[in-house]
Enzyme design. Structure first.
Site, PDB file in Angstrom:
ATOM      1  N   ASP A  26      -9.727  33.375 -39.795  1.00  0.00           N
ATOM      2  CA  ASP A  26      -9.337  32.619 -41.010  1.00  0.00           C
ATOM      3  C   ASP A  26      -8.347  31.725 -40.419  1.00  0.00           C
ATOM      4  O   ASP A  26      -7.947  32.131 -39.032  1.00  0.00           O
ATOM      5  CB  ASP A  26      -8.594  33.458 -41.868  1.00  0.00           C
ATOM      6  CG  ASP A  26      -7.848  32.930 -42.978  1.00  0.00           C
ATOM      7  OD1 ASP A  26      -7.868  31.961 -43.456  1.00  0.00           O
ATOM      8  OD2 ASP A  26      -6.570  33.633 -42.880  1.00  0.00           O
ATOM      9  N   PHE A  27      -7.660  30.921 -40.836  1.00  0.00           N
ATOM     10  CA  PHE A  27      -6.607  30.059 -40.485  1.00  0.00           C
ATOM     11  C   PHE A  27      -5.275  30.374 -40.758  1.00  0.00           C
ATOM     12  O   PHE A  27      -4.475  31.074 -39.744  1.00  0.00           O
ATOM     13  CB  PHE A  27      -6.906  28.485 -40.391  1.00  0.00           C
ATOM     14  CG  PHE A  27      -5.978  27.586 -39.832  1.00  0.00           C
ATOM     15  CD1 PHE A  27      -6.099  27.179 -38.252  1.00  0.00           C
ATOM     16  CD2 PHE A  27      -4.851  27.241 -40.337  1.00  0.00           C
ATOM     17  CE1 PHE A  27      -5.480  26.642 -37.620  1.00  0.00           C
ATOM     18  CE2 PHE A  27      -3.986  26.106 -39.474  1.00  0.00           C
ATOM     19  CZ  PHE A  27      -4.552  26.032 -38.129  1.00  0.00           C
ATOM     20  N   ASP A  28      -4.683  30.085 -41.889  1.00  0.00           N
ATOM     21  CA  ASP A  28      -3.314  30.316 -42.210  1.00  0.00           C
ATOM     22  C   ASP A  28      -3.071  31.992 -42.275  1.00  0.00           C
ATOM     23  O   ASP A  28      -3.896  32.729 -43.078  1.00  0.00           O
ATOM     24  CB  ASP A  28      -2.911  29.781 -43.757  1.00  0.00           C
ATOM     25  CG  ASP A  28      -3.054  28.491 -43.414  1.00  0.00           C
ATOM     26  OD1 ASP A  28      -2.040  27.553 -43.361  1.00  0.00           O
ATOM     27  OD2 ASP A  28      -4.185  27.569 -43.608  1.00  0.00           O
ATOM     28  N   ASP A 194      -6.474  37.604 -43.458  1.00  0.00           N
ATOM     29  CA  ASP A 194      -5.225  37.982 -44.409  1.00  0.00           C
ATOM     30  C   ASP A 194      -5.112  37.859 -45.823  1.00  0.00           C
ATOM     31  O   ASP A 194      -4.129  38.457 -46.482  1.00  0.00           O
ATOM     32  CB  ASP A 194      -3.958  37.636 -43.761  1.00  0.00           C
ATOM     33  CG  ASP A 194      -3.765  36.107 -44.021  1.00  0.00           C
ATOM     34  OD1 ASP A 194      -4.649  35.370 -44.059  1.00  0.00           O
ATOM     35  OD2 ASP A 194      -2.750  35.941 -44.751  1.00  0.00           O
TER      36      ASP A 194
HETATM   37 MG    MG Z   1      -4.913  33.190 -44.575  1.00  0.00          MG
END
Ligand code: MG
Length: 261
Positions: A26-28, A194
């Site tokens: 995932d990124f953020d 997350d």
């Molecule tokens: Mg995220």
């Protein structure tokens, strides 16, 4: 739930390194630390170096809630096998149905903008194939939740100071991961994320050859493994890089996967 960086998890990581494993992130909040303004989210320089090295040794992909173009721009010159945006719905080439989804999202945006006009601490982001309503403060959160509940035919999923309206039936992150696995003929995947939408991946672990790693240990997650904090993602990348160093790469996937750009 087990610590993926613990010594007793090392045999699993070695096993993954020896197989045709796809690494998906995932990124953020995973690759990039969460920041106050979403516009400022970026990969730390150390992560760029690590990711570049890991992407040379492992087939790597990012699946993000951001629009695909937004993530691609934030990855800079790191070349990945695939970048999927909008929680799994935005791929290249576009998925069948994408044009209709885009129209529906545009309608939602108009409605939310009208309903939430003048409400402080609310920012409606049109990501093309989904909407993100960013909220600051309890009042904004309440008003946004009410407005979102009134959207016809929307699936509303929470996140960190954000609520997402996605198209029910459009691929979620779990389906996106399955698509990438099939497309590249991979044996296994390791997925690190997350957010609430990352649970769409973790929940599929029983049916997919998947090792799910949640960032930030929490009881409610369906992931089998965890990293204590976002900063530990860099440690995991470093370990994965080490494990493939000097090891002959597993034999190539059956089909040649698409490049991300
Ligand atoms: Mg995220």
């Amino acid at each position: 739930m087990k610590d993926i960086l613990a010594r007793r998890s090392r045999p699993l990581l070695r096993e993954l390194a020896a197989q045709r494993t796809l690494l998906v992130l995932d990124f953020d909040g995973t690759l990039a630390p969460i920041v106050e303004s979403r516009h400022r989210a970026r990969l730390p320089a150390g992560t760029v170096r690590l990711l570049r090295a890991v992407a040379g040794a492992w087939p790597c992909a990012v699946i993000s809630g951001r629009s695909r173009a937004d993530v691609v721009a934030r990855l800079g010159d790191v070349r990945l096998l695939a970048v999927v945006g909008n929680h799994g719905a935005e791929d290249r080439p576009p998925l069948p149905g994408a044009a209709g989804w885009r129209r529906r999202v545009r309608g939602w945006r108009r409605r939310l903008e009208a309903e939430l006009a003048g409400v402080r601490g609310v920012d409606v982001e049109d990501k093309g194939l989904s909407l993100a309503v960013h909220v600051r403060g309890a009042a904004a959160q309440r008003r946004a939740a009410l407005a979102l509940a009134g959207l016809e035919g929307a699936r509303v999923v929470g996140g960190k100071r954000v609520r997402n309206a996605t198209i029910p039936g459009a691929p979620d992150k779990g389906e996106a991961l399955l698509r990438l696995l099939r497309r590249g003929g991979f044996e296994r995947a390791i997925f690190v994320g997350d957010d609430d939408t990352d649970e769409d991946v973790f929940r599929r672990a029983p049916e997919l050859p998947l090792v799910g790693v949640v960032v930030g240990r929490r009881r409610s997650s369906a992931a089998g493994y965890y990293l204590r904090r976002q900063g530990d993602v860099a440690r995991l990348l470093s370990v994965l890089g080490e494990l493939r160093r000097g090891v002959p790469p597993p034999r190539q996937p059956r089909r040649s996967p698409q490049r991300s750009r």
